[in-house]
Scaffold this motif. Structure first.
Motif, PDB file in Angstrom:
ATOM      1  N   GLU A  80       0.809  -1.216   0.000  1.00  0.00           N
ATOM      2  CA  GLU A  80       0.000   0.000   0.000  1.00  0.00           C
ATOM      3  C   GLU A  80       0.848   1.275   0.000  1.00  0.00           C
ATOM      4  N   ASP A  81       1.968   1.265   0.717  1.00  0.00           N
ATOM      5  CA  ASP A  81       2.825   2.448   0.800  1.00  0.00           C
ATOM      6  C   ASP A  81       4.104   2.312  -0.018  1.00  0.00           C
ATOM      7  N   ALA A  82       4.193   1.282  -0.851  1.00  0.00           N
ATOM      8  CA  ALA A  82       5.385   1.058  -1.660  1.00  0.00           C
ATOM      9  C   ALA A  82       5.318   1.886  -2.946  1.00  0.00           C
ATOM     10  N   PRO A  83       6.468   2.165  -3.563  1.00  0.00           N
ATOM     11  CA  PRO A  83       6.502   2.943  -4.808  1.00  0.00           C
ATOM     12  C   PRO A  83       6.125   2.092  -6.016  1.00  0.00           C
ATOM     13  N   VAL A  84       4.941   1.521  -5.960  1.00  0.00           N
ATOM     14  CA  VAL A  84       4.440   0.628  -7.007  1.00  0.00           C
ATOM     15  C   VAL A  84       3.196   1.253  -7.627  1.00  0.00           C
ATOM     16  N   SER A  85       3.223   1.410  -8.933  1.00  0.00           N
ATOM     17  CA  SER A  85       2.104   2.016  -9.637  1.00  0.00           C
ATOM     18  C   SER A  85       0.941   1.028  -9.792  1.00  0.00           C
ATOM     19  N   TYR A  86       1.252  -0.169 -10.298  1.00  0.00           N
ATOM     20  CA  TYR A  86       0.223  -1.192 -10.503  1.00  0.00           C
ATOM     21  C   TYR A  86       0.753  -2.562 -10.087  1.00  0.00           C
ATOM     22  N   LEU A  87      -0.165  -3.380  -9.627  1.00  0.00           N
ATOM     23  CA  LEU A  87       0.151  -4.758  -9.240  1.00  0.00           C
ATOM     24  C   LEU A  87      -0.643  -5.716 -10.111  1.00  0.00           C
ATOM     25  N   ALA A  88       0.051  -6.666 -10.722  1.00  0.00           N
ATOM     26  CA  ALA A  88      -0.597  -7.758 -11.440  1.00  0.00           C
ATOM     27  C   ALA A  88      -0.419  -9.017 -10.603  1.00  0.00           C
ATOM     28  N   SER A  89      -1.528  -9.635 -10.233  1.00  0.00           N
ATOM     29  CA  SER A  89      -1.491 -10.824  -9.385  1.00  0.00           C
ATOM     30  C   SER A  89      -2.234 -11.957 -10.068  1.00  0.00           C
TER      31      SER A  89
END
Length: 210
Positions: A80-89
């Motif tokens: 949630e607070d990481a420098p990640v724009s999008y997550l593909a799971s």
């Protein structure tokens, strides 16, 4: 000594003052935190509930176990607070936004092998960290995640077995970290991992060749 270096210290040395590497380091630490939490749930076995109970199919057509869903929720919370724009799971039909202006994508299988959980066989987490191509504000297509492996900025996996181990590469060698449950941290236990020159390797899923 090197064998007692924590993952946090290792990532700090790796990142230095480089902006992209700092983002990668923060993301890896978030994924490692998720792996610690997943390991705790797995270690409880049936005491944590019906982890192997099957439900709906995921995006790949595999039947989801309760543990798949819980592992995915843990990953989402930690990133949630990481420098990640999008997550593909593997457990989600489409990539989901995390932090719109962030520089990284994460592709992950939160819990691979969950069908083994009821028979107490090792399971794992697999992840890939990629640069966000082009304009990160635009909602990515699935193809945006299908970058060549050489474009990864970091990749790794965790194995939840008798010991919980995180194996990590940032493109220059492979290092293994073992979870010290007494302090809740991964410790560098297998620096500079290599396949021995005289080893004879067999793919674990070779029986699927038929």
């Amino acid at each position: 000594m090197t064998e007692h270096q924590t993952l946090d210290s290792y990532l700090s040395d790796y990142a230095g003052d480089d902006e992209l590497r700092l983002a990668v380091a923060q993301t890896v630490q978030s994924i490692a935190n998720a792996c610690c939490a997943i390991a705790e749930v797995i270690a409880l076995g049936p005491l944590a509930g019906s982890l192997g109970q099957q439900g709906e199919q995921n995006a790949d057509g595999d039947v989801q176990a309760e543990l798949d869903i819980r592992a995915n929720e843990i990953v989402l919370d930690e990133l949630e607070d990481a420098p990640v724009s999008y997550l593909a799971s593997e457990e989600l039909e489409v990539p989901v936004p995390i932090n719109e202006d962030a520089p990284l994508y994460v592709a992950i299988d939160p819990l691979d092998g969950s069908s083994n959980i009821d028979v107490n066989v090792s399971v794992g987490t697999i992840f890939s960290i990629l640069r966000c191509p082009g304009e990160c504000k635009a909602e990515p297509s699935a193809e945006a995640f299908l970058q060549p492996g050489t474009e990864q900025v970091c990749a790794g996996y965790a194995v939840y077995g008798p010991a919980t181990m995180l194996v990590l590469t940032s493109g220059h060698g492979v290092n293994g970290f073992t979870l010290d449950r007494s302090i809740g941290e991964f410790i560098l236990s297998h620096p500079d991992m290599n396949v021995p020159e005289d080893a004879r390797e067999v793919a674990i899923n070779m029986t699927n060749q038929r």
